[in-house]
Design an enzyme around this catalytic site. Structure first.
Site, mmCIF file in Angstrom:
data_model
loop_
_atom_site.group_PDB
_atom_site.id
_atom_site.type_symbol
_atom_site.label_atom_id
_atom_site.label_comp_id
_atom_site.label_asym_id
_atom_site.label_seq_id
_atom_site.Cartn_x
_atom_site.Cartn_y
_atom_site.Cartn_z
ATOM 1 N N LYS A 192 -62.076 19.801 93.643
ATOM 2 C CA LYS A 192 -62.959 20.718 94.375
ATOM 3 C C LYS A 192 -64.316 20.069 94.693
ATOM 4 O O LYS A 192 -64.551 18.931 94.335
ATOM 5 C CB LYS A 192 -63.107 22.013 93.595
ATOM 6 C CG LYS A 192 -61.771 22.786 93.455
ATOM 7 C CD LYS A 192 -61.297 23.332 94.763
ATOM 8 C CE LYS A 192 -59.912 23.916 94.875
ATOM 9 N NZ LYS A 192 -59.133 24.352 93.796
HETATM 10 C C1 LIG Z 1 -58.052 25.509 93.549
HETATM 11 C C2 LIG Z 1 -57.798 26.844 94.039
HETATM 12 C C3 LIG Z 1 -57.551 27.920 93.169
HETATM 13 C C4 LIG Z 1 -57.347 27.749 91.683
HETATM 14 O O1 LIG Z 1 -58.397 27.137 91.011
HETATM 15 P P1 LIG Z 1 -58.079 26.333 89.654
HETATM 16 O O2 LIG Z 1 -59.451 26.080 89.092
HETATM 17 O O3 LIG Z 1 -57.381 25.062 90.051
HETATM 18 O O4 LIG Z 1 -57.254 27.190 88.781
HETATM 19 C C5 LIG Z 1 -57.391 29.185 93.706
HETATM 20 N N1 LIG Z 1 -57.473 29.394 95.022
HETATM 21 C C6 LIG Z 1 -57.691 28.398 95.897
HETATM 22 C C7 LIG Z 1 -57.793 28.724 97.349
HETATM 23 C C8 LIG Z 1 -57.844 27.080 95.444
HETATM 24 O O5 LIG Z 1 -58.043 26.105 96.314
#
Ligand SMILES: *Cc1c(COP(=O)(O)O)cnc(C)c1O
Length: 294
Positions: A192
């Site tokens: 992210k």
């Molecule tokens: C990454 C992501 C998640 C989940 O987040 P995690 O921290 O990996 O559990 C949920 N929704 C979207 C759109 C994402 O890109």
């Protein structure tokens, strides 16, 4: 190994991460919760503004799960969810024994289509099953049609869970993504815009709701001298070590956003003379995208 490989998302550090981790180790705060977690939450609250309250959790998925619980979703309920998204937007609906109803996207932001959303709500109400919540996503860091979705949420009195996992640093009319929904969700997974290695956060409009989320995230232990649990608990709190990384990452968040936006410009320029290719871009200047992915 191919040494020319281009990584989707290679973490870039500020240098402060190590300092905060070192502090945690030196003071034996090697646990969930702790001074780094408190400080990281404060940093995020200051960044988001809009009187946001932030609870740091072990993942974005955990934040969606607890968010749906806070919105009252139970087994047998229906939850409306953007269809074009990462699977983690929808999985927690099933953790709760509820049923996802997937809604198509529009072409301007590639997110939840207000027309399709309203049609689905009318259809479900007519069939006697009013949806419990709407999951709207700022996919690839591009804000969804915030005002249109909010208007529908208000009209039918169905709360919005705003999946802002990919959109930390994005905004709409100057307001930061993560602060639009009844509940907001952030992710600090390794890929992210900033990372804590793994981690996430729930964003609420009141301290009470944040405290309730943290209560659920720390095994729902009642305020008693002994171990007493009146509600189902989860082990979803962020680790104090991970939060140290997060504090360091906050120092480079704006720089990361600027780099992603530069990369987007690069693609716009690269493809500008190729008629068959358009680079996905925000519809107008009300939208500010972090362009997490171009
Ligand atoms: C990454 C992501 C998640 C989940 O987040 P995690 O921290 O990996 O559990 C949920 N929704 C979207 C759109 C994402 O890109």
């Amino acid at each position: 190994m191919n040494r020319n490989r281009i990584f989707l998302s290679l973490s870039q550090q500020s240098g402060f991460e190590q300092q905060y981790i070192q502090e945690a180790l030196a003071t034996h705060w090697i646990t969930t919760g702790g001074p780094n977690v408190d400080a990281f939450e404060k940093d995020l609250e200051n960044y988001l503004g809009n009187q946001a309250h932030v609870g740091a959790l072990s993942s974005g998925t955990a934040a969606i799960h607890l968010g749906l619980i806070l919105l009252g979703v139970q087994a047998g309920d229906e939850v409306l969810c953007q269809s074009m998204t990462f699977s983690a937007s929808a999985n927690p609906i099933l953790y709760l024994g509820a049923t996802p109803v997937f809604i198509d996207s529009e072409t301007e932001t590639w997110n939840l289509c207000p027309l399709a959303l309203e049609e689905a709500i009318k259809d479900r109400i007519a069939k006697g099953n009013k949806p419990k919540a709407i999951i709207a996503v700022h996919l690839y860091g591009v804000p969804y049609q915030v005002e249109a979705i909010k208007a529908i949420s208000d009209k039918y009195n169905i709360p919005v869970l705003e999946d802002s996992a990919e959109a930390l640093g994005s905004s709409y009319k100057g307001q930061k993504c993560g602060t639009f929904g009844d509940i907001g969700v952030l992710s600090f997974n390794g890929n992210k815009i900033i990372t804590t290695s793994g981690g996430g956060a729930i964003v609420t409009k009141s301290k009470e709701l944040k405290d309730k989320a943290v209560f659920f995230a720390t095994q729902s232990r009642d305020d008693a001298p002994h171990y007493q649990h009146s509600e189902i608990g989860y082990n979803y709190r962020m680790s104090n070590i991970c939060a140290g990384i997060g504090r360091g990452q906050m120092e480079v968040l704006d720089a990361h956003v600027a780099l992603r936006r530069k990369m987007h410009e690069f693609y716009v320029d690269l493809f500008k003379d190729i008629e068959a290719v358009t680079v996905f871009t925000v519809p107008n200047t009300d939208y500010f995208a972090n362009y997490w992915l171009s």
